[in-house]
Motif scaffolding. Structure first.
Motif, PDB file in Angstrom:
ATOM      1  N   ARG A 111      -4.710   8.273  -7.172  1.00  0.00           N
ATOM      2  CA  ARG A 111      -5.436   7.351  -8.048  1.00  0.00           C
ATOM      3  C   ARG A 111      -4.518   6.755  -9.107  1.00  0.00           C
TER       4      ARG A 111
ATOM      5  N   SER B 276       6.571   2.884  -2.641  1.00  0.00           N
ATOM      6  CA  SER B 276       5.516   3.798  -3.060  1.00  0.00           C
ATOM      7  C   SER B 276       5.967   4.525  -4.313  1.00  0.00           C
TER       8      SER B 276
ATOM      9  N   PRO C  71       0.825  -1.198   0.000  1.00  0.00           N
ATOM     10  CA  PRO C  71       0.000   0.000   0.000  1.00  0.00           C
ATOM     11  C   PRO C  71       0.860   1.248   0.000  1.00  0.00           C
TER      12      PRO C  71
ATOM     13  N   GLU D 258      -1.343   6.170  -8.751  1.00  0.00           N
ATOM     14  CA  GLU D 258      -0.493   5.186  -8.085  1.00  0.00           C
ATOM     15  C   GLU D 258      -1.228   3.873  -7.882  1.00  0.00           C
ATOM     16  N   GLN D 259      -2.486   3.923  -7.454  1.00  0.00           N
ATOM     17  CA  GLN D 259      -3.261   2.704  -7.269  1.00  0.00           C
ATOM     18  C   GLN D 259      -3.454   1.963  -8.592  1.00  0.00           C
TER      19      GLN D 259
END
Length: 339
Positions: free
Chosen positions: A232, A107, A18, A234-235
């Motif tokens: 958004r 990340s 995450p 990145e997801q």
């Protein structure tokens, strides 16, 4: 180390995690005030250049003063120092550092923030550059003129704006207040020095540098508004990466320590072996086909399975003790007592 353990470690490292829990800067009241003040200053500089005001007169005074001729001993050093504001080299250096941060934090946000800032910088600064078409000091033709709409691309200063954005990104992405303060001071000093260097070299007017500082600062101040889009993106990228990894990377096999030490691999589950068996008639037991046999052989060779020979195929081992072969013609030894 076994192949399955290597695959398991690789899959665990590539597992998308995450996004980082680091604090994302928000559009605070102070930031809003700074954004409004910088916007007003930027508009005032553009208006002053368009109206050929005292700012344009200052441009010509500094240009005719020719600082690079007044202090020629600094020319060689500053000619290399100004590269710290050039878009290509600075983007590569900052991207390399942020790539390491991306891997460490698991990340994509650092690289996405950099890409978003550079995109905003190119759009906003490029639009004003080609819209006004101002010529640089080395190409000026009329003393006292603002040299607008002449096909140039000098206003605002791209070197200055790029220095503000690329080095300011490091302060924006800092994870502690102390690091943010230190990097803010460093980026401010670098952007100020790069802007003054372009004036010294005679490649920009004073008004170009002032507008470049404002343009770069506006991009940094506007980044919190882009954070939802960055999140958004990145997801979406993490989901796509997980899909590609599951498609191209094999599923790791978990082996118990006892089986690993003994060299015996536990049999695969019924779900893995079911496609390899072809049903023969209704209620008939499944029989392996030629493809099944070949697949099983390849799997055994891959995992290092060792076949065991049947007991009737093994060579006879003589019993311990007398290993002389018996003689069929040798007479039997009498067992009675000799007289």
């Amino acid at each position: 180390m076994r192949t399955d353990r290597i695959l398991a470690d690789s899959a665990r490292r590539l597992e998308p995690e995450p996004p980082s829990d680091h604090e994302v800067p928000g559009m605070s009241r102070t930031r809003r005030v700074l954004f409004g003040t910088t916007t007003v200053a930027y508009a005032a500089i553009v208006a002053a250049v368009l109206g050929t005001s005292q700012l344009v007169r200052l441009d010509w005074q500094v240009m005719l003063f020719r600082p690079y001729k007044q202090w020629p001993q600094f020319h060689a050093f500053l000619d290399y120092f100004v590269v710290l504001g050039q878009r290509g080299p600075t983007a590569v250096m900052v991207a390399a550092w942020l790539s390491w941060r991306t891997w460490k934090q698991r990340s994509l946000r650092p690289l996405l923030v950099l890409g978003t800032a550079l995109l905003l910088l190119n759009i906003t600064v490029g639009a004003v550059k080609y819209g006004l078409g101002r010529l640089g000091p080395h190409y000026a033709t009329t003393i006292g003129s603002a040299e607008l709409f002449g096909g140039g691309d000098i206003f605002p200063s791209g070197h200055t704006a790029n220095a503000v954005v690329t080095w300011g990104i490091l302060a924006y992405l800092a994870t502690t207040p102390r690091a943010r303060r230190v990097l803010s001071v460093v980026s401010a000093v670098l952007s100020l020095a790069v802007g003054m260097t372009t004036i010294y070299l005679g490649t920009h007017w004073v008004s170009d540098v002032l507008s470049g500082w404002c343009a770069g600062l506006l991009v940094l101040l506007a980044l919190p508004w882009c954070e939802p889009v960055i999140g958004r993106a990145e997801q979406w990228l993490l989901v796509k990466w997980a899909q590609l990894r599951s498609r191209w990377l094999p599923t790791p096999v978990t082996v118990s320590p006892i089986a690993a030490r003994s060299g015996v691999i536990p049999p695969r589950g019924a779900a893995d072996d079911a496609p390899l068996l072809q049903p023969v008639g209704a209620g008939a037991p499944a029989r392996p086909t030629a493809a099944t046999t070949a697949t099983a052989t390849a799997r055994a060779a891959h995992h290092g399975l060792r076949g065991h020979t049947a007991r009737h195929d093994r060579a006879a081992v003589p019993a311990p003790g007398n290993r002389r072969p018996p003689h069929a013609e040798r007479p039997a030894r009498p067992t009675g007592h000799r007289g």
